[in-house]
Design an enzyme around this catalytic site. Structure first.
Site, short mmCIF file in Angstrom:
data_model
loop_
_atom_site.label_atom_id
_atom_site.label_comp_id
_atom_site.label_asym_id
_atom_site.label_seq_id
_atom_site.Cartn_x
_atom_site.Cartn_y
_atom_site.Cartn_z
N LYS A 182 0.89 -1.30 0.08
CA LYS A 182 -0.05 0.10 0.16
C LYS A 182 0.93 1.22 0.00
O LYS A 182 1.77 1.25 0.96
CB LYS A 182 -0.86 0.21 1.06
CG LYS A 182 -1.79 1.32 1.20
CD LYS A 182 -2.17 1.36 2.73
CE LYS A 182 -2.96 2.78 2.85
NZ LYS A 182 -1.98 4.09 2.69
N GLY A 234 5.51 3.66 9.96
CA GLY A 234 4.66 5.03 10.12
C GLY A 234 4.61 5.42 11.71
O GLY A 234 5.49 5.01 12.54
N SER A 235 3.45 6.00 12.06
CA SER A 235 3.55 6.57 13.34
C SER A 235 2.92 5.61 14.34
O SER A 235 2.45 4.26 14.03
CB SER A 235 2.24 7.58 13.48
OG SER A 235 1.03 6.95 12.98
N GLY A 239 0.43 2.30 13.97
CA GLY A 239 1.17 1.06 14.17
C GLY A 239 0.52 0.26 15.33
O GLY A 239 0.46 -0.92 15.04
N GLU A 256 8.30 -0.46 12.19
CA GLU A 256 9.27 0.67 12.31
C GLU A 256 8.46 2.02 12.47
O GLU A 256 7.65 2.47 11.51
CB GLU A 256 10.12 0.96 11.05
CG GLU A 256 11.36 1.34 11.06
CD GLU A 256 11.24 2.89 10.88
OE1 GLU A 256 11.27 3.58 12.25
OE2 GLU A 256 11.45 3.69 10.16
N CYS A 290 11.57 9.76 11.33
CA CYS A 290 11.48 9.22 12.44
C CYS A 290 12.69 9.21 13.57
O CYS A 290 12.83 9.02 14.57
CB CYS A 290 11.01 7.74 12.36
SG CYS A 290 12.07 6.84 11.15
N GLU A 387 7.12 13.24 19.74
CA GLU A 387 7.67 13.47 18.36
C GLU A 387 6.86 14.50 17.65
O GLU A 387 5.71 14.49 17.63
CB GLU A 387 7.48 11.99 17.64
CG GLU A 387 8.12 11.95 16.04
CD GLU A 387 8.06 10.67 15.47
OE1 GLU A 387 9.10 10.23 14.76
OE2 GLU A 387 6.83 10.08 15.65
#
Length: 483
Positions: A182, A234-235, A239, A256, A290, A387
């Site tokens: 995706k 991603g975030s 996640g 990740e 990240c 973050e």
């Protein structure tokens, strides 16, 4: 030539063929330098994911039984395909992500290097099969095999198109897995080129499938019964949802996720070197990493000199469109991210934090945020702990290396860290104690295909890149027999 990637009629690649997505919306792809619409892309939907997963399932048996050497040839084909399109891909990155040319070129080169690296690992896979284990104290021996886990689902983010996808596609295909990927709904254009290259090199139908779309496509991917693993970048918020979605089937996941990473500058550090490492760690890609080292922990004995030099360099940083001469930092890629960063900056200023430079938007069209530095930030404040994913640096001082390590590790994350010290042994001793997956000593954030990428704590599960990235798509089979 870049226009060819901006005007795609078909944006779903399933079973070796391009199709029109069956989603309910057309995605507007935005140029963040202007805020204008760059392209409109028909989204895929749950039905496209279903077809793609079925195609990956049908292709798996033949692909897993191919030799590693044969798979390596296809991977080198992907590398060649990317290389031949480099200029086009760089321009699309500049348009769609707002990356300055140098950053866009680094991204494409990283993707090329990743496919070449995993081609080399694939070539060595056959020789590793059936490694013998002589079991002590018995009459049995074992044979160890490394086999692909099966068809896998991949969800990639918008901040590093081509790169994060290469980190997943290359090791998965090298291991013998088939895949459904995706793309990000914000930056789908460059990654669709993988379907073009797959056709060009004659990749067997169904080995790689690509579906554009939003959250509904991601949800469908986690539910597809043919898929045996999900790999997500991603975030943390998304996640956690991915992890929950596959938990009922106990599927393996690799995640990740985010970071709030430290850069420690010791009392003996070279000021110019420290400034270079700090700025690269928080202003590269407009801080949308990240791995951004957005917490500066500096020995108080050199803090005034370092801050003065850092602020001067930051104020001189040229922010603008990637198509303007001399641009060093571009816009934030999405309007939503720009609004979030500006909101966090405003909150910090309203709380009375000392903003040394930046602190707001740039008055022009597009998603531009001034490079921002907050000094002496309380360790409980959100600017220090959360973050931000933007060009915002928070600083603090310490009196010793021991204190610096404690402050660095006082976080929910553990992705990366940096250390700057003239004494390499001192830097290494600090690096040994930082709780993170990758540490840089006296160097900007360079990531090689044969390094390990991933974190501790809430920064994720598993590792990408290197042999660890390959093993993430393999299962170990042990065959036992009497002698």
């Amino acid at each position: 030539m870049a226009e060819a990637l901006l005007e795609r009629e078909h944006t779903v690649f399933v079973g070796g063929k391009w199709k029109t997505g069956r989603g309910s919306e057309r995605l507007e792809v935005i140029d963040p330098s202007s805020g204008g619409v760059l392209a409109r892309v028909q989204a895929g939907g749950a039905e496209d994911v279903e077809k793609a997963a079925q195609a990956a399932g049908r292709a798996f048996d033949g692909w897993k039984r191919s030799t590693g050497a044969a798979r390596a040839q296809y991977l080198r084909g992907f590398a060649r395909g990317l290389k031949s399109r480099k200029n086009i891909l760089v321009r699309v990155q500049m348009h769609n992500n707002g990356k300055p040319r140098l950053e866009a070129e680094i991204d494409v080169d990283d993707a090329i290097a990743c496919f070449d690296y995993y081609a080399t690992l694939a070539e060595g896979l056959d020789g590793r099969q059936d490694m013998r284990v002589d079991h002590a104290g018995g009459t049995h021996f074992g044979l160890v095999r490394h086999e692909p886990v099966g068809p896998v689902g991949m969800i990639v983010p918008w901040n590093f198109p081509l790169v994060t996808s290469a980190w997943k596609i290359a090791p998965a295909l090298a291991a013998g897995c088939t895949a459904v990927m995706k793309t990000s709904e914000m930056t789908p254009l460059n990654e669709l080129v993988y379907g073009d290259i797959a056709t060009e090199i004659g990749l067997p139908a169904g080995v790689l499938n690509i579906v554009t779309g939003g959250a509904d496509v991601g949800v469908a991917l986690t539910r597809a019964p043919e898929l045996r693993k999900i790999s997500f970048t991603g975030s943390n918020m998304i996640g956690a949802k991915v992890m929950a979605a596959v938990s009922g089937r106990c599927l393996p996941v690799s995640l990740e996720l985010g970071g709030k990473s430290p850069i420690i500058v010791t009392a003996d550090a070279d000021i110019d070197q420290a400034v270079s490492c700090i700025m690269g760690g928080v202003f590269f890609n407009a801080g949308q990493m990240c791995s951004a080292t957005s917490r500066l922990i500096v020995d108080k004995s050199i803090e005034p000199r370092l801050i003065e030099a850092l602020v001067d360099k930051t104020r001189a940083l040229k922010v603008g469109s990637p198509f303007e001469d001399g641009t060093e930092m571009g816009p934030l890629t999405t309007a939503a991210q720009c609004h979030k960063v500006l909101w966090m900056i405003a909150e910090a200023k309203s709380d009375g934090l000392d903003c040394l430079t930046g602190g707001g938007a740039i008055d022009r069209d597009g998603h531009f945020v001034k490079p921002t530095i907050f000094r002496d930030v309380p360790h409980a404040h959100s600017i220090w702990r959360d973050e931000i994913f933007g060009p915002v640096l928070a600083t603090t001082t310490v009196s010793s290396d021991e204190e610096a390590i404690a402050v660095a590790n006082d976080t929910d994350y553990g992705l990366v860290g940096s250390v700057v010290s003239v004494d390499w042994s001192r830097g290494k001793a600090i690096a040994d104690r930082i709780e993170a997956g990758q540490i840089w000593i006296n160097t900007p954030q360079i990531v090689y295909p044969d390094s390990a990428w991933g974190g501790f704590k809430q920064s994720g599960i598993g590792r990408e890149l290197g042999p660890w990235g390959l093993s993430g798509y393999q299962g170990v089979k042990h065959i036992l027999s009497e002698t």
